[in-house]
Design an enzyme around this catalytic site. Structure first.
Site, PDB file in Angstrom:
ATOM      1  N   VAL A  44       0.839  -1.200   0.000  1.00 27.16           N
ATOM      2  CA  VAL A  44       0.000   0.000   0.000  1.00 27.16           C
ATOM      3  C   VAL A  44       0.876   1.253   0.000  1.00 27.16           C
ATOM      4  O   VAL A  44       0.613   2.205  -0.739  1.00 27.16           O
ATOM      5  CB  VAL A  44      -0.988   0.001   1.190  1.00 27.16           C
ATOM      6  N   CYS A  45       1.932   1.243   0.795  1.00 33.90           N
ATOM      7  CA  CYS A  45       2.851   2.394   0.825  1.00 33.90           C
ATOM      8  C   CYS A  45       3.506   2.595  -0.545  1.00 33.90           C
ATOM      9  O   CYS A  45       3.652   3.723  -1.006  1.00 33.90           O
ATOM     10  CB  CYS A  45       3.918   2.206   1.902  1.00 33.90           C
ATOM     11  N   HIS A  46       3.870   1.504  -1.181  1.00 39.54           N
ATOM     12  CA  HIS A  46       4.475   1.586  -2.512  1.00 39.54           C
ATOM     13  C   HIS A  46       3.513   2.249  -3.490  1.00 39.54           C
ATOM     14  O   HIS A  46       3.907   3.141  -4.256  1.00 39.54           O
ATOM     15  CB  HIS A  46       4.872   0.195  -3.019  1.00 39.54           C
ATOM     16  N   LEU A  49       3.253   6.110  -2.561  1.00 39.78           N
ATOM     17  CA  LEU A  49       4.448   6.893  -2.874  1.00 39.78           C
ATOM     18  C   LEU A  49       4.706   6.933  -4.379  1.00 39.78           C
ATOM     19  O   LEU A  49       5.186   7.944  -4.895  1.00 39.78           O
ATOM     20  CB  LEU A  49       5.659   6.382  -2.103  1.00 39.78           C
TER      21      LEU A  49
END
Length: 151
Positions: A44-46, A49
């Site tokens: 999810v962070c990938h 960002l």
């Protein structure tokens, strides 16, 4: 403690992925998109960002600074930034662990990581917009763009 729209943004100094210090108060006169995320190298962070890299940064005006923050080390941020081509500042809230996330009210004490909090700060250092999502719930970067156009 929760930080609300209209509050002065708590000042901080953290190291970026290159080990350089970044102080929020040094960015007065610029709009700041301050993005807290749980951990590097997670799906999810990938996605979030990468959307910042691909959509927000190219569309941002010259007076917009993007700062992302997690409890990961400077070294993890550097490896991830190099691998993914992230050129915005990736700040390490590693030690004291989560201190800046706590100041913004987005630190999950049980898990030891930040929630998905985003704060848009005006050139005077005042929070003009915020959103806080649960750890597993991605944010929509197009919302950031809409807010920035009205500041």
């Amino acid at each position: 403690m929760s930080i609300e729209v209209g509050d002065r943004a708590p000042d901080f100094e953290l190291q970026d992925q290159h080990g350089a210090p970044v102080r929020l108060s040094d960015l007065r006169g610029r709009k700041v998109v301050l993005v807290f995320y749980p951990l590097a190298f997670t799906s999810v962070c990938h996605g979030e960002l990468s959307a910042i890299r691909d959509e927000l940064v190219p569309a941002a005006e010259g007076d917009v600074e993007v700062l992302t923050v997690s409890v990961d080390s400077v070294f993890a941020h550097r490896a991830w930034a190099d691998r993914e081509g992230y050129t915005f500042s990736m700040l390490s809230d590693f030690w004291p662990h989560g201190e800046v996330a706590r100041a913004y009210g987005v630190f999950d004490e049980e898990k030891g990581i930040a929630l998905r909090g985003t704060f848009i700060i005006d050139g005077e250092g005042v929070i003009r917009w915020k959103i806080v999502n649960a750890i597993g719930s991605a944010r929509d970067v197009t919302e950031y763009q809409k807010v920035l156009t009205h500041l």
